[in-house]
Design an enzyme around this catalytic site. Structure first.
Site, PDB file in Angstrom:
ATOM      1  N   ARG A 116       0.857  -1.182   0.000  1.00 33.44           N
ATOM      2  CA  ARG A 116       0.000   0.000   0.000  1.00 33.44           C
ATOM      3  C   ARG A 116       0.897   1.238   0.000  1.00 33.44           C
ATOM      4  O   ARG A 116       1.749   1.393   0.873  1.00 33.44           O
ATOM      5  CB  ARG A 116      -0.883  -0.009   1.256  1.00 33.44           C
ATOM      6  CG  ARG A 116      -1.649   1.267   1.424  1.00 33.44           C
ATOM      7  CD  ARG A 116      -2.575   1.333   2.641  1.00 33.44           C
ATOM      8  NE  ARG A 116      -3.149   2.673   2.660  1.00 33.44           N
ATOM      9  CZ  ARG A 116      -3.181   3.479   3.709  1.00 33.44           C
ATOM     10  NH1 ARG A 116      -2.724   3.093   4.884  1.00 33.44           N
ATOM     11  NH2 ARG A 116      -3.684   4.690   3.606  1.00 33.44           N
ATOM     12  N   HIS A 164      -2.930  10.965   0.767  1.00 33.50           N
ATOM     13  CA  HIS A 164      -2.336  10.747   2.084  1.00 33.50           C
ATOM     14  C   HIS A 164      -1.701  12.068   2.540  1.00 33.50           C
ATOM     15  O   HIS A 164      -0.491  12.196   2.668  1.00 33.50           O
ATOM     16  CB  HIS A 164      -1.313   9.603   2.038  1.00 33.50           C
ATOM     17  CG  HIS A 164      -1.040   8.970   3.369  1.00 33.50           C
ATOM     18  ND1 HIS A 164      -1.214   7.616   3.623  1.00 33.50           N
ATOM     19  CD2 HIS A 164      -0.611   9.494   4.536  1.00 33.50           C
ATOM     20  CE1 HIS A 164      -0.878   7.357   4.880  1.00 33.50           C
ATOM     21  NE2 HIS A 164      -0.510   8.478   5.453  1.00 33.50           N
ATOM     22  N   GLU A 210      -7.244   8.625   6.572  1.00 35.07           N
ATOM     23  CA  GLU A 210      -7.385   9.286   7.870  1.00 35.07           C
ATOM     24  C   GLU A 210      -7.807  10.748   7.767  1.00 35.07           C
ATOM     25  O   GLU A 210      -7.094  11.656   8.196  1.00 35.07           O
ATOM     26  CB  GLU A 210      -6.071   9.193   8.662  1.00 35.07           C
ATOM     27  CG  GLU A 210      -5.631   7.778   8.928  1.00 35.07           C
ATOM     28  CD  GLU A 210      -4.554   7.686  10.006  1.00 35.07           C
ATOM     29  OE1 GLU A 210      -4.066   8.741  10.457  1.00 35.07           O
ATOM     30  OE2 GLU A 210      -4.215   6.570  10.408  1.00 35.07           O
ATOM     31  N   ASN A 341      -7.391   1.941   9.900  1.00 34.80           N
ATOM     32  CA  ASN A 341      -6.069   2.119  10.507  1.00 34.80           C
ATOM     33  C   ASN A 341      -6.261   2.094  12.011  1.00 34.80           C
ATOM     34  O   ASN A 341      -6.998   2.915  12.563  1.00 34.80           O
ATOM     35  CB  ASN A 341      -5.460   3.478  10.122  1.00 34.80           C
ATOM     36  CG  ASN A 341      -5.007   3.526   8.674  1.00 34.80           C
ATOM     37  OD1 ASN A 341      -5.141   2.546   7.939  1.00 34.80           O
ATOM     38  ND2 ASN A 341      -4.479   4.667   8.265  1.00 34.80           N
ATOM     39  N   TYR A 343      -4.263   1.642  15.866  1.00 38.07           N
ATOM     40  CA  TYR A 343      -3.011   1.542  16.610  1.00 38.07           C
ATOM     41  C   TYR A 343      -3.202   1.314  18.106  1.00 38.07           C
ATOM     42  O   TYR A 343      -2.447   0.581  18.714  1.00 38.07           O
ATOM     43  CB  TYR A 343      -2.185   2.826  16.431  1.00 38.07           C
ATOM     44  CG  TYR A 343      -1.580   2.980  15.056  1.00 38.07           C
ATOM     45  CD1 TYR A 343      -0.305   2.503  14.785  1.00 38.07           C
ATOM     46  CD2 TYR A 343      -2.277   3.606  14.031  1.00 38.07           C
ATOM     47  CE1 TYR A 343       0.265   2.642  13.526  1.00 38.07           C
ATOM     48  CE2 TYR A 343      -1.710   3.754  12.766  1.00 38.07           C
ATOM     49  CZ  TYR A 343      -0.436   3.262  12.520  1.00 38.07           C
ATOM     50  OH  TYR A 343       0.122   3.402  11.275  1.00 38.07           O
ATOM     51  N   GLU A 404      -3.552  -0.108   8.149  1.00 38.59           N
ATOM     52  CA  GLU A 404      -2.376   0.239   8.950  1.00 38.59           C
ATOM     53  C   GLU A 404      -2.518  -0.322  10.349  1.00 38.59           C
ATOM     54  O   GLU A 404      -3.598  -0.302  10.932  1.00 38.59           O
ATOM     55  CB  GLU A 404      -2.195   1.763   9.100  1.00 38.59           C
ATOM     56  CG  GLU A 404      -1.594   2.463   7.914  1.00 38.59           C
ATOM     57  CD  GLU A 404      -1.451   3.967   8.144  1.00 38.59           C
ATOM     58  OE1 GLU A 404      -1.208   4.388   9.296  1.00 38.59           O
ATOM     59  OE2 GLU A 404      -1.590   4.712   7.158  1.00 38.59           O
ATOM     60  N   TRP A 453       2.232  -0.916   9.187  1.00 38.72           N
ATOM     61  CA  TRP A 453       2.848   0.394   9.010  1.00 38.72           C
ATOM     62  C   TRP A 453       4.128   0.391   9.823  1.00 38.72           C
ATOM     63  O   TRP A 453       4.058   0.289  11.024  1.00 38.72           O
ATOM     64  CB  TRP A 453       1.926   1.521   9.482  1.00 38.72           C
ATOM     65  CG  TRP A 453       2.594   2.842   9.262  1.00 38.72           C
ATOM     66  CD1 TRP A 453       3.445   3.494  10.113  1.00 38.72           C
ATOM     67  CD2 TRP A 453       2.508   3.652   8.081  1.00 38.72           C
ATOM     68  NE1 TRP A 453       3.894   4.650   9.533  1.00 38.72           N
ATOM     69  CE2 TRP A 453       3.350   4.769   8.294  1.00 38.72           C
ATOM     70  CE3 TRP A 453       1.826   3.523   6.868  1.00 38.72           C
ATOM     71  CZ2 TRP A 453       3.507   5.764   7.329  1.00 38.72           C
ATOM     72  CZ3 TRP A 453       1.986   4.519   5.929  1.00 38.72           C
ATOM     73  CH2 TRP A 453       2.815   5.632   6.164  1.00 38.72           C
ATOM     74  N   GLU A 460       8.015  10.953   9.919  1.00 35.79           N
ATOM     75  CA  GLU A 460       6.847  10.760  10.780  1.00 35.79           C
ATOM     76  C   GLU A 460       6.222  12.121  11.140  1.00 35.79           C
ATOM     77  O   GLU A 460       6.136  12.506  12.301  1.00 35.79           O
ATOM     78  CB  GLU A 460       7.242   9.925  12.009  1.00 35.79           C
ATOM     79  CG  GLU A 460       6.137   9.633  13.018  1.00 35.79           C
ATOM     80  CD  GLU A 460       4.851   9.031  12.455  1.00 35.79           C
ATOM     81  OE1 GLU A 460       4.874   8.404  11.381  1.00 35.79           O
ATOM     82  OE2 GLU A 460       3.813   9.223  13.102  1.00 35.79           O
TER      83      GLU A 460
HETATM   84  C1  PNW Z   1      -1.122   7.324  10.687  1.00 29.08           C
HETATM   85  N1  PNW Z   1      -3.495   8.833  16.532  1.00 29.08           N
HETATM   86  O1  PNW Z   1      -1.288   8.480  11.430  1.00 29.08           O
HETATM   87  C2  PNW Z   1      -0.786   7.765   9.274  1.00 29.08           C
HETATM   88  O2  PNW Z   1      -1.646   7.238   8.307  1.00 29.08           O
HETATM   89  C3  PNW Z   1       0.642   7.549   8.899  1.00 29.08           C
HETATM   90  O3  PNW Z   1       0.983   8.437   7.868  1.00 29.08           O
HETATM   91  C4  PNW Z   1       1.529   7.687  10.113  1.00 29.08           C
HETATM   92  O4  PNW Z   1       2.891   7.669   9.807  1.00 29.08           O
HETATM   93  C5  PNW Z   1       1.184   6.548  11.049  1.00 29.08           C
HETATM   94  O5  PNW Z   1      -0.204   6.498  11.332  1.00 29.08           O
HETATM   95  C6  PNW Z   1       1.934   6.590  12.365  1.00 29.08           C
HETATM   96  O6  PNW Z   1       1.645   7.758  13.061  1.00 29.08           O
HETATM   97  C7  PNW Z   1      -1.820   8.495  12.699  1.00 29.08           C
HETATM   98  O7  PNW Z   1      -3.411   9.923  17.127  1.00 29.08           O
HETATM   99  C8  PNW Z   1      -1.848   9.689  13.326  1.00 29.08           C
HETATM  100  O8  PNW Z   1      -4.038   7.864  17.089  1.00 29.08           O
HETATM  101  C9  PNW Z   1      -2.427   9.810  14.583  1.00 29.08           C
HETATM  102  C10 PNW Z   1      -2.940   8.690  15.234  1.00 29.08           C
HETATM  103  C11 PNW Z   1      -2.909   7.488  14.592  1.00 29.08           C
HETATM  104  C12 PNW Z   1      -2.342   7.386  13.326  1.00 29.08           C
END
Ligand code: PNW
Length: 481
Positions: A116, A164, A210, A341, A343, A404, A453, A460
């Site tokens: 991706r 993106h 996002e 996505n 995390y 992600e 990811w 970043e």
């Molecule tokens: C994503 N949060 O961003 C993006 O899609 C990527 O470009 C980035 O590098 C990656 O995650 C890691 O940060 C995020 O606040 C930004 O939970 C913020 C959050 C999660 C993902």
């Protein structure tokens, strides 16, 4: 009227919320074998494993071959004050633009079968206008053809993100970018141009990555490009991302699907918001967070055609335009998959934040923290968000593509002495993937794709090169990378 920054990412990242310390007595923070255990075994046949990157984060070559400036080029090069840690920028990043063979070779060595990545809008249409009267860059167009051909020769299937975060600066200057409804038509023209040009080579399209981060951090909190603030720009931006996705979907569906036969969807980011207790008040508060971060996009597209009731109750119409009945009809069902996505997880406790907000998020310090301040490793939260998505949006109708998932380090190793024995990273992935497996096996959630990811450490955003999400280490001090 008191204003506050109500939005999860902004809140989680920038601590404008009032932190309430729950203490380690919260049962949610204690180990729980039934919840935390994972199983091994086979994944369903055809399950796809993938790696992700994004153009601005890896390409570099910010001014090569006629590329136009985008909002991150401008934002990350401003230095009074600097917006990025140590005044870093994405001008060179991983130099992927001039190292296509290196990247494809690395993927082939790793056995990667799906990749991706995103197209740089301003590389294809330097001023952002891709319609018949627009300016198109022959070099930019050729670049992605060459890259797609190299992927194909290595048997790697492309998943392409159209947007993106790198809006052509010309559109920001002309009318305020995502805060103005003109962007919907310009995005539509860009999408049509890209489908026409590359649709025979690309069968998986992700319209927007996002949008919540784009709008809340870029147009609401001012921490990301283009650095605007206020509810007006923030919620107009949010509204236009929904409409832009819907527009691109219909263009694909009516003009290209029959001949190209691909799939198209959107990628949304969300935490899992775990209620701190079983009380109705805490559960309702968690639901409001889900509505705010995920439902805002997912309800119009996958469930009702309109924004969640809690959002409409909270956000006045001067900030957030209301969907017309015609728009609601056009919105609903505009995706072939549900791009996620994910995390991290937050605990939510209802609280009356001085009568201003009923939302409170509590990241528990007891959970292992990554190199990024907002990222706590909570594997079981992954299983819960997948169940929530299945129950709310129906994964049989809209298969989940995890677009992600990953974890960062900060300050571990140097380019001369890289941290390559990152067992903690292996353990994080094992547990998250193990919880996803339980979700597939035990909860019958239809997950088709898992994407890590990132393929390599990259730019970043506002933390520059300080946080490393890569499965591969990038040597940023070497000219070769
Ligand atoms: C994503 N949060 O961003 C993006 O899609 C990527 O470009 C980035 O590098 C990656 O995650 C890691 O940060 C995020 O606040 C930004 O939970 C913020 C959050 C999660 C993902």
């Amino acid at each position: 009227m008191k204003l506050f920054v109500p939005i999860s990412a902004a809140v989680a990242w920038h601590s404008t919320y009032q932190d309430v310390e729950l203490g380690s007595e919260s049962p949610k923070c204690q180990p729980n074998a039934a919840r935390d255990s994972i199983t091994s075994g086979e994944f369903p046949k055809g399950f796809k494993w993938s790696f992700a990157t994004a153009a601005y984060q890896i390409e570099g070559a910010y001014d090569k071959d006629g590329k136009g400036q985008n909002i991150w080029d401008k934002f990350s090069n401003e230095n009074n004050p600097c917006h990025v840690e140590d005044c870093q920028n994405g001008n060179d990043a991983c130099k992927s633009y001039m190292n296509m063979d290196r990247d494809v070779g690395n993927m082939a060595k790793l056995g990667v079968q799906n990749y991706r990545f995103s197209f740089s809008w301003a590389r294809l249409c330097p001023k952002g206008k891709c319609g018949v009267k627009g300016e198109h860059s022959a070099d930019g167009i050729k670049h992605y053809h060459e890259f797609l051909d190299k992927l194909s020769a290595a048997n790697i299937e492309p998943f392409v993100t159209l947007y993106h975060w790198d809006l052509p600066q010309a559109l920001q200057d002309e009318y305020g970018g995502w805060a103005n409804e003109t962007v919907v038509d310009d995005f539509g023209d860009y999408a049509r141009f890209v489908f026409q040009e590359y649709g025979d080579k690309v069968k998986n399209w992700i319209t927007l990555n996002e949008s919540e981060v784009v709008c809340d951090l870029g147009y609401g909190a001012g921490f990301f490009a283009p650095g605007l603030t206020g509810w007006g720009p923030q919620f107009h931006c949010r509204h236009h991302t929904v409409l832009a996705h819907v527009k691109a979907y219909h263009i694909y569906d009516s003009e290209f699907r029959a001949s190209q036969g691909g799939r198209i969807g959107i990628t949304m980011n969300t935490n899992w918001y775990e209620p701190n207790s079983d009380s109705k008040a805490d559960k309702d508060a968690s639901q409001r967070w889900m509505d705010d971060q995920l439902g805002f996009w997912a309800d119009p597209i996958y469930r009702t055609g309109d924004y969640p009731p809690s959002v409409l109750a909270r956000i006045p119409d001067w900030a957030l335009p209301r969907m017309t009945d015609e728009q609601k009809k056009l919105n609903l069902g505009t995706a072939d998959f549900f791009g996620l996505n994910h995390y991290t997880t937050s605990l939510v406790k209802d609280c009356d934040n001085n009568g201003v907000s009923k939302l409170e998020s509590l990241n528990k310090q007891q959970w292992p923290q990554a190199g990024s301040g907002w990222l706590f490793s909570v594997p079981w939260g992954f299983r819960r968000i997948l169940s929530y998505i299945d129950q709310t949006y129906d994964s049989n109708k809209y298969p989940v593509f995890v677009t992600e998932n990953g974890i960062s380090s900060r300050g571990n190793g140097t380019d001369l002495n890289p941290e390559l024995d990152d067992d903690w990273r292996i353990s994080h992935y094992t547990k998250y993937i193990g919880q996803m497996k339980r979700s597939i096996d035990e909860d019958k959630v239809n997950v088709e794709v898992y994407t890590a990811w990132s393929l390599m450490d990259n730019f970043e955003w506002t933390t520059g090169y300080h946080e490393r999400f890569g499965l591969m280490w990038t040597n940023f001090t070497s000219d070769e990378r």
